[in-house]
Design a protein around this motif. Structure first.
Motif, PDB file in Angstrom:
ATOM      1  N   ILE A   1     -22.151  32.544  30.196  1.00  0.00           N
ATOM      2  CA  ILE A   1     -23.245  32.944  31.088  1.00  0.00           C
ATOM      3  C   ILE A   1     -22.936  34.297  31.715  1.00  0.00           C
ATOM      4  CG2 ILE A   1     -24.448  32.391  33.245  1.00  0.00           C
ATOM      5  CD1 ILE A   1     -24.095  29.414  32.501  1.00  0.00           C
TER       6      ILE A   1
ATOM      7  N   LYS B   1     -24.626  24.920  29.047  1.00  0.00           N
ATOM      8  CA  LYS B   1     -25.143  25.508  30.279  1.00  0.00           C
ATOM      9  C   LYS B   1     -25.666  26.928  30.037  1.00  0.00           C
ATOM     10  CE  LYS B   1     -24.698  22.541  33.736  1.00  0.00           C
ATOM     11  NZ  LYS B   1     -23.646  22.697  34.744  1.00  0.00           N
ATOM     12  N   SER B   2     -25.044  27.655  29.101  1.00  0.00           N
ATOM     13  CA  SER B   2     -25.520  29.001  28.785  1.00  0.00           C
ATOM     14  C   SER B   2     -26.919  28.955  28.187  1.00  0.00           C
ATOM     15  CB  SER B   2     -24.557  29.714  27.835  1.00  0.00           C
ATOM     16  OG  SER B   2     -24.388  28.978  26.639  1.00  0.00           O
TER      17      SER B   2
ATOM     18  N   TRP C   1     -29.223  28.187  31.056  1.00  0.00           N
ATOM     19  CA  TRP C   1     -29.384  29.381  31.877  1.00  0.00           C
ATOM     20  C   TRP C   1     -30.337  30.367  31.197  1.00  0.00           C
ATOM     21  CZ3 TRP C   1     -28.530  34.514  30.771  1.00  0.00           C
ATOM     22  CH2 TRP C   1     -28.640  35.394  31.861  1.00  0.00           C
TER      23      TRP C   1
ATOM     24  N   SER D   1     -33.934  29.300  31.577  1.00  0.00           N
ATOM     25  CA  SER D   1     -34.434  29.608  32.918  1.00  0.00           C
ATOM     26  C   SER D   1     -34.702  31.101  33.061  1.00  0.00           C
ATOM     27  CB  SER D   1     -33.431  29.145  33.976  1.00  0.00           C
ATOM     28  OG  SER D   1     -33.839  29.522  35.267  1.00  0.00           O
TER      29      SER D   1
END
Length: 443
Positions: free
Chosen positions: A372, A430-431, A434, A437
């Protein structure tokens, strides 16, 4: 920085490749490639791409993920030996149909397909005849590109000719680290020249066969700095920069090979036939910049001719990725600046950029904080380039799912989606969340 700060026309995409993702290596008429041969030999201990991420069976799932993550473009490559099992001659209808299915599904869900014609997996049958060292590859490549562009050209408008010629020629025909494991200048020089000719030959064929085509080719690049201010190290950095960053783009722009950097490149003249200098340039609509790491160069007696080597990142107290290469996001901006200095370059796309880490699993979830942070920084430098009038038109992430990373096997994980290679289960990291989003805010 927010995604809405980028131009509305800016492309956000993701890239995969045939050998690294498709699997189905001997399914439905596909012939062997040099990478099938390379990874299935007994001495290779890091697995193979026989199954890879099984994109052949999971292409709808993967494309659905592209859509769900709010990406608008999907770059993938065609497997030459899936279409022509022997490299030339008889066409494999099931292989042809597979790519129609991929393209059709992408278009159906509103994803723009970008096709790369060659991403390293040369048919083994052609390598048996010398591969890229054999000048006959101009005819082989012409037949392949002619067929593909006529077959898919009504649906696909953006075409990339070669993926990183310096990588597949340098690693495969000089250093012997990649397929087909050839070494020495006697292999590198003719292979490099034939790739240069095919790069422009392919461009001309796409222009001829595909109406309103947008044509590019991609170059691997590394930001190169000398070890210190000593002249011998500065000159070493100039030579490495010429080899890694100038060697293939300058002939395409009509500038010839960068023989000004070091005399060893004069050996290329042995393989340049009358008329070749007129065939080397092509007016590409865009170039693809593919950036991953920084290099620190120093003078060295080995290898001869180049007289330069890299100072390993792990010896320089810098941040490194899972392949022991320096993580230096600012280098992307530096390379965009460098390529923008060429007057013949029109648009620039970041056709690959990414980073590999070991998975950071916490409470059963893949945290992925380092990736991220990498994207935050490279997106920032991309926006800075746009604000400084560098014509950057898109960013393609390498890569969608953890895949088979060539000679490194499955250990380096570049994906924004985790792959369980035993079950082929995909889990968004999670990347990836992210990124979803980040891109959702551009609407």
């Amino acid at each position: 920085m927010k995604s809405k700060h980028f131009p509305k026309s800016f492309k956000w995409g993701v890239t995969i490749s045939s050998y690294q993702n498709e699997g189905a290596y001997n399914t439905h008429g596909k012939g062997p490639s040099i990478w099938d041969t390379f990874t299935n030999r007994k001495s290779f201990k890091k697995g193979n791409g026989n199954t890879a991420t099984d994109f052949y069976s999971n292409y709808k799932t993967d494309l659905d993920h592209v859509k769900a993550l709010h990406l608008d473009s999907f770059r993938f490559s065609l497997s030459w030996s899936r279409i022509f099992p022997e490299g030339v001659g008889e066409v494999n209808p099931e292989g042809v149909a597979f790519y129609h299915d991929v393209i059709d599904y992408a278009l159906k869900i509103g994803i723009e397909p970008w096709v790369t014609l060659y991403h390293w997996d040369l048919p083994q049958a052609l390598q048996d005849q010398g591969g890229w060292t054999n000048r006959d590859i101009l005819g082989w490549f012409e037949a392949y590109v002619n067929f593909c562009t006529k077959e898919y050209g009504l649906k696909v408008k953006t075409w990339i000719i070669l993926n990183e010629p310096m990588s597949f020629i340098g690693l495969g025909y000089f250093m012997g680290m990649h397929a087909p494991e050839k070494k020495r200048l006697k292999n590198f020089l003719p292979a490099a020249h034939h790739a240069t000719l095919c790069q422009s030959l392919g461009g001309r064929l796409v222009r001829k066969n595909v109406e309103n085509a947008i044509i590019g080719t991609t170059f691997s690049c590394s930001y190169v700095r000398p070890l210190n201010r000593r002249v011998i190290h500065k000159k070493a950095a100039v030579r490495i920069d010429a080899l890694l960053n100038r060697f293939f783009i300058e002939p395409a722009l009509g500038m010839g090979y960068p023989i000004d950097a070091f005399a060893g490149l004069d050996f290329m003249s042995k393989y340049i036939k009358p008329g070749d200098e007129d065939l080397m340039p092509f007016d590409f609509d865009f170039i693809g910049v593919q950036y991953y790491f920084k290099i620190v160069a120093k003078f060295s007696l080995l290898p001869p001719i180049l007289f330069a080597t890299e100072v390993p990142a792990e010896k320089r107290n810098v941040k490194i990725n899972a392949m022991n290469l320096e993580i230096y996001p600012k280098g992307l901006y530096k390379m965009l600046e460098q390529f923008n200095t060429y007057s013949g370059v029109k648009d620039i796309y970041i056709t690959e950029s990414g980073v590999c880490f070991e998975d950071d699993i916490e409470d059963g979830k893949i945290q992925d904080k380092n990736r991220i942070n990498y994207f935050k920084k490279t997106f920032k430098y991309t926006l800075k380039a746009i604000e400084n009038k560098i014509p950057v038109k898109g960013y393609f992430i390498w890569t969608l799912v953890d895949n088979f990373e060539w000679a490194e096997g499955t250990k380096p994980r570049f994906g924004i989606i985790h792959t369980d290679f035993n079950t082929q289960k995909r889990t968004i990291k999670k990347s990836g969340l992210w990124l979803k989003s980040f891109l959702s805010k551009r609407k």
